[in-house]
Design an enzyme around this catalytic site. Structure first.
Site, mmCIF file in Angstrom:
data_model
loop_
_atom_site.group_PDB
_atom_site.id
_atom_site.type_symbol
_atom_site.label_atom_id
_atom_site.label_comp_id
_atom_site.label_asym_id
_atom_site.label_seq_id
_atom_site.Cartn_x
_atom_site.Cartn_y
_atom_site.Cartn_z
ATOM 1 C CD1 TRP A 102 -1.819 -2.075 1.561
ATOM 2 C CD2 TRP A 102 -3.079 -1.612 0.093
ATOM 3 N NE1 TRP A 102 -2.891 -3.052 0.891
ATOM 4 C CE2 TRP A 102 -3.695 -2.494 0.294
ATOM 5 C CE3 TRP A 102 -3.691 -0.706 -0.791
ATOM 6 C CZ2 TRP A 102 -4.983 -2.985 -0.688
ATOM 7 C CZ3 TRP A 102 -4.421 -1.044 -1.655
ATOM 8 C CH2 TRP A 102 -5.094 -2.067 -1.715
ATOM 9 C CG ASP A 178 -2.934 4.290 4.423
ATOM 10 O OD1 ASP A 178 -3.523 3.839 5.169
ATOM 11 O OD2 ASP A 178 -2.443 4.006 3.760
ATOM 12 C CE LYS A 202 -7.590 -2.405 5.984
ATOM 13 N NZ LYS A 202 -8.074 -3.540 4.825
HETATM 14 N N1 PMP Z 1 -4.084 1.555 2.911
HETATM 15 C C1 PMP Z 1 -3.539 0.107 3.750
HETATM 16 C C2 PMP Z 1 -3.121 -0.054 4.664
HETATM 17 C C3 PMP Z 1 -4.328 -0.542 2.906
HETATM 18 O O1 PMP Z 1 -4.822 -2.086 4.337
HETATM 19 C C4 PMP Z 1 -5.423 -0.389 2.346
HETATM 20 C C5 PMP Z 1 -6.829 -1.617 2.119
HETATM 21 N N2 PMP Z 1 -6.497 -2.258 2.434
HETATM 22 C C6 PMP Z 1 -5.713 0.832 1.186
HETATM 23 C C7 PMP Z 1 -4.599 1.239 1.499
HETATM 24 C C8 PMP Z 1 -6.684 0.947 0.403
HETATM 25 O O2 PMP Z 1 -7.693 1.176 0.713
HETATM 26 P P1 PMP Z 1 -9.256 1.510 -0.103
HETATM 27 O O3 PMP Z 1 -9.734 0.321 -0.619
HETATM 28 O O4 PMP Z 1 -10.239 2.177 1.131
HETATM 29 O O5 PMP Z 1 -9.234 2.262 -1.002
#
Ligand code: PMP
Length: 368
Positions: A102, A178, A202
């Site tokens: 991510w 993030d 989460k």
């Molecule tokens: N950042 C992290 C640390 C994640 O775990 C995730 C999704 N698992 C995301 C970003 C992406 O999130 P979204 O699907 O809400 O865009």
């Protein structure tokens, strides 16, 4: 009805009391004659819920007056773009710390925008080896530019199961983090961050809303010439009611936060998470000839615990047998395989004890 033990990585299990409250209020919210979903976002019933969710976040995390809480949409993905659009002007640069998939996506999305003519993005550090990330970098490994407009980090690596135990010191450069997969799991010193953002699905509630905690100074420093929904100052000035927010998702966030408060707040949640981690990693370490936990000990995540079995055939059987023992959502991310236990706040200590008992039995009955 029997609910399963849900180890999904996200959307993930929600605390039962938060769901039960939604069930009880689903058709009629209070004495209002309609569901909260049917209320206007400008009416007093919804507004009270919206403001309660913000107030609970401020209380639970001891958010100082220097910071604001914003609700946004488009998932963490849209934040990957909105952050550089707002805070990375032409001629400047931002630093990205790459600790997993991510973090990499956040960096690549910013790089695309950089190519379209905003500032530049730099990699301050990466812990990638052979397409894998098994550790968090040390402060001494970070090549931080003191003139960067911000440093971007990812507190918990949802796929590879690593987590910052202490956050990097970014000096005077605003730190943007993030926290999608470990927000609200432990105490934080909010004053150390210019911005924290987290997709709700989460630890916070259902998908559809992103919580942003932002310093007022950072908001004020952002661009003002972007489309309104992408401008943090517009969202902040309108108490996140500039356009129609995902009202039902925010209502569920309120229910989850209220459950957290009644459970004893962040200190208690953190204690449970540490207890869960000690139980599960304890089991993995004790049975290290059978279960292999690839993550360096100091970088282990309390939210996503990853491990391998002696072979893929046994991993498949492990997933199938776990299902028979009422546990679901444990298959590792498709890009890495293996097993991943997501032990977010709604997973109880008893759930983890059940899993550890199952792991002991499985290893004894299924020799490699
Ligand atoms: N950042 C992290 C640390 C994640 O775990 C995730 C999704 N698992 C995301 C970003 C992406 O999130 P979204 O699907 O809400 O865009």
């Amino acid at each position: 009805m029997s609910r399963v033990i849900n180890f999904n990585a996200g959307p993930a299990g929600l605390p039962l009391p938060a769901l039960e409250r939604a069930r009880d209020e689903f058709i009629e919210f209070g004495k209002s004659g309609m569901s909260i979903m049917e209320h206007s976002h400008r009416g007093k019933d919804y507004e009270a819920v919206h403001n309660e969710a913000i107030a609970l976040l401020k209380e639970l995390l001891a958010i100082p007056d220097t910071h604001e809480v914003l609700f946004m949409q488009g998932g963490a993905h849209l934040q990957f773009c909105t952050i550089p659009m707002n805070f990375l002007p032409p001629g400047k640069s931002a630093d990205y710390v790459i600790t997993g998939n991510w973090a990499n996506v956040a960096y690549s999305e910013a790089k695309k925008l950089a190519a379209l003519g905003i500032g530049k993005v730099n990699v301050a550090a990466t812990t990638e080896v052979d397409k894998k990330f098994t550790r968090i970098p040390k402060q001494s490994e970070l090549k931080l530019d003191p003139n960067a407009t911000y440093v971007h980090t990812t507190s918990n690596n949802t796929i590879f199961g690593t987590q910052f135990q202490t956050f990097p010191d970014t000096g005077k450069v605003p730190h943007i983090c993030d926290m999608s997969s470990d927000f609200l799991s432990r105490k934080l010193d909010i004053s150390k961050f210019a911005m924290i953002y987290a997709g709700a699905q989460k630890n916070i509630g259902p998908s559809g809303v992103v919580v942003c905690i932002m310093s007022k100074a950072l908001i004020a420093s952002g661009r003002k010439d972007l489309p309104k929904t992408l401008t943090y100052s517009v969202v902040a000035e309108n108490n996140s009611l500039f356009n129609t927010p995902p009202t039902f998702a925010i209502y569920m966030v309120r229910n989850v936060l209220d459950w957290m408060k009644k459970s004893g707040g962040i200190a208690q949640i953190q204690k449970w998470n540490e207890e869960k981690g000690a139980l599960l990693y304890g089991t993995l370490d004790r049975m290290a000839d059978y279960y292999k936990a690839p993550v360096e000990k100091e970088s282990r995540s309390l939210m996503n615990i990853v491990f391998r079995l002696p072979n893929e055939g046994l991993e498949e059987k492990f997933v199938a047998d776990a299902k028979k023992a009422n546990m679901v959502g444990i298959k590792g991310h498709r890009s890495v395989g293996g097993i991943r236990i997501s032990a977010y706040n709604a997973v109880s200590v008893a759930d983890i004890k059940h899993l550890c008992g199952f792991m002991e039995k499985f290893a004894a009955e299924n020799k490699a």
